[in-house]
Enzyme design. Structure first.
Site, PDB file in Angstrom:
ATOM      1  CG  ASP A   1       4.986  73.148 -20.699  1.00 27.70           C
ATOM      2  OD1 ASP A   1       4.755  73.223 -19.489  1.00 27.70           O
ATOM      3  OD2 ASP A   1       6.098  72.851 -21.186  1.00 27.70           O
ATOM      4  CG  HIS A   2       6.106  76.892 -18.916  1.00 32.65           C
ATOM      5  ND1 HIS A   2       6.340  77.229 -17.604  1.00 32.65           N
ATOM      6  CD2 HIS A   2       6.755  75.725 -19.131  1.00 32.65           C
ATOM      7  CE1 HIS A   2       7.103  76.303 -17.049  1.00 32.65           C
ATOM      8  NE2 HIS A   2       7.362  75.374 -17.945  1.00 32.65           N
TER       9      HIS A   2
ATOM     10  CG  ASP B   1       4.971  80.013 -15.460  1.00 30.77           C
ATOM     11  OD1 ASP B   1       4.972  80.557 -14.338  1.00 30.77           O
ATOM     12  OD2 ASP B   1       5.997  79.557 -15.988  1.00 30.77           O
TER      13      ASP B   1
ATOM     14  CG  HIS C   1       7.264  72.596 -14.789  1.00 32.46           C
ATOM     15  ND1 HIS C   1       6.935  73.110 -16.019  1.00 32.46           N
ATOM     16  CD2 HIS C   1       6.096  72.477 -14.114  1.00 32.46           C
ATOM     17  CE1 HIS C   1       5.629  73.305 -16.083  1.00 32.46           C
ATOM     18  NE2 HIS C   1       5.096  72.932 -14.930  1.00 32.46           N
TER      19      HIS C   1
END
Ligand code: G3H
Ligand code: 13P
Ligand code: ZN
Length: 325
Positions: A94-95, A116, A226
């Site tokens: 994630d990210h 990201d 998100h």
């Protein structure tokens, strides 16, 4: 030595998103960093027969240790089988904030990564994302990119203000980078304080007009949402009742998420709601029994509540329940 996610029994998100798009639902992406969270996620998703994305932030990876996480994910696959249903499970970064981090995760068994670059200038975001996609696809790993900025805190990066995704950019971005899914900014934000509301004001609707424009430019392409926790008042109230202080916490109303899940939104990210349910029950347990000092009691109670919370999400919000035959 590099290890492939395939050896761990994990899957990438390709088929998951195709099925979600065809079926008009969203796959849950639940963040985790400890044993009780992953146990609860797997049990809830097996009991509701839902595919699931186990999601790990950079901070979670530092907290839990990347080797331990890999074995937890492998354990999750075996646990699901033991519970009686071999649901599709992806392990997702994630990210991700750098090419190197994405490569390291892929080499350690992740089946999907997010790069990201949303806070970078457009051309730099394109270049970085494309570079990650080239490496990831060579290893059968799927990639999520992001355009537009959500307010809130993601690891060490804090954005005071959001800016919505510009639909004019999405087609070019997807074409040039080769990403498998795209996170967009339509009014959500990370954390438990998503909207600053004045007395009597209600939560503003998400910018479904921007989502629709993006869908027009990218027909049938998986979109990611998100910052999609609902910040349920039952957990915020429990936290406040049992010694916490979370005034003005507010999230995205569930009916708006239901609407998004029925569209091209194929992945919905939820972290804060799990944290809130967990913390509420830990606080309640310790408040009611000040002599308790066995972590299995308060963590076990928290885990039981998480199972309830995730099942409710799958069944009543994301529509991902009963999708695994
Ligand atoms: O997008 C942010 C996630 O909620 C992860 O949060 O960086 O505190 O682990 P974290
Ligand atoms: P929440 O803070 O709304 O749970 O969002 C989580 C998220 O987007 C993780 O990437
Ligand atoms: Zn996020």
């Amino acid at each position: 030595m590099a290890i492939s996610y395939k050896e761990l029994g994990l899957v990438n998100t390709k088929d998951m998103f195709k099925d979600a798009m065809d079926g008009g639902y969203a796959v849950p992406a639940y963040n985790f960093n400890n044993l009780e969270q992953i146990q609860a996620i797997v049990q809830a998703c097996v009991e509701t027969r839902s595919p699931v994305i186990l999601q790990v932030s950079k901070g979670a990876r530092n907290y839990a240790n990347s080797t331990i996480l890999r074995y937890l994910a492998m354990g999750a696959v075996e646990f699901a089988k033991e519970l009686g249903c071999n649901i599709p499970i992806a392990l997702h970064l994630d990210h991700g904030d750098s090419y190197e981090l994405c490569v390291d995760c892929i080499e350690k068994g992740f089946s999907s990564v997010m790069i990201d670059g949303s806070s970078l200038p457009y051309e730099e975001n394109v270049a970085l994302t494309k570079k990650v996609v080239e490496y990831a696809h060579a290893h059968g790993v799927t990639v999520e990119g992001e355009l537009g900025v959500l307010a809130g805190i993601e690891d060490d990066v804090s954005h005071e203000v959001s800016h919505y995704t510009d639909p004019d950019e999405v087609e070019d971005f997807v074409k040039r980078t080769g990403v498998d899914s795209l996170a967009i900014s339509i009014g959500t934000s990370h954390g438990a304080y998503k909207f600053k509301l004045k007395e009597g004001e209600s939560v503003p609707p998400l910018r479904f007009d921007i989502l629709e424009e993006c869908m027009k430019r990218l027909p049938g392409f998986p979109i990611v949402l998100h910052g999609a926790s609902s910040v349920l008042s039952k957990y915020v109230d429990m936290i406040n009742k049992y010694g916490g202080s979370m005034e003005n916490a507010v999230g995205v109303p569930e009916e708006q998420l239901r609407k998004a899940a029925a569209s091209s939104v194929c992945k919905i990210n939820i972290d804060s709601d799990g944290r809130l349910a967990f913390t509420a029950v830990v606080r309640e347990t310790l408040f009611n029994d000040p002599k308790e000092f066995d972590p299995r009691k308060y963590l076990g109670n928290a885990r039981a509540e998480l199972i309830v919370a995730y099942k409710q999400k799958n069944e009543s919000v994301l529509g991902s329940a009963n999708r695994v035959k």
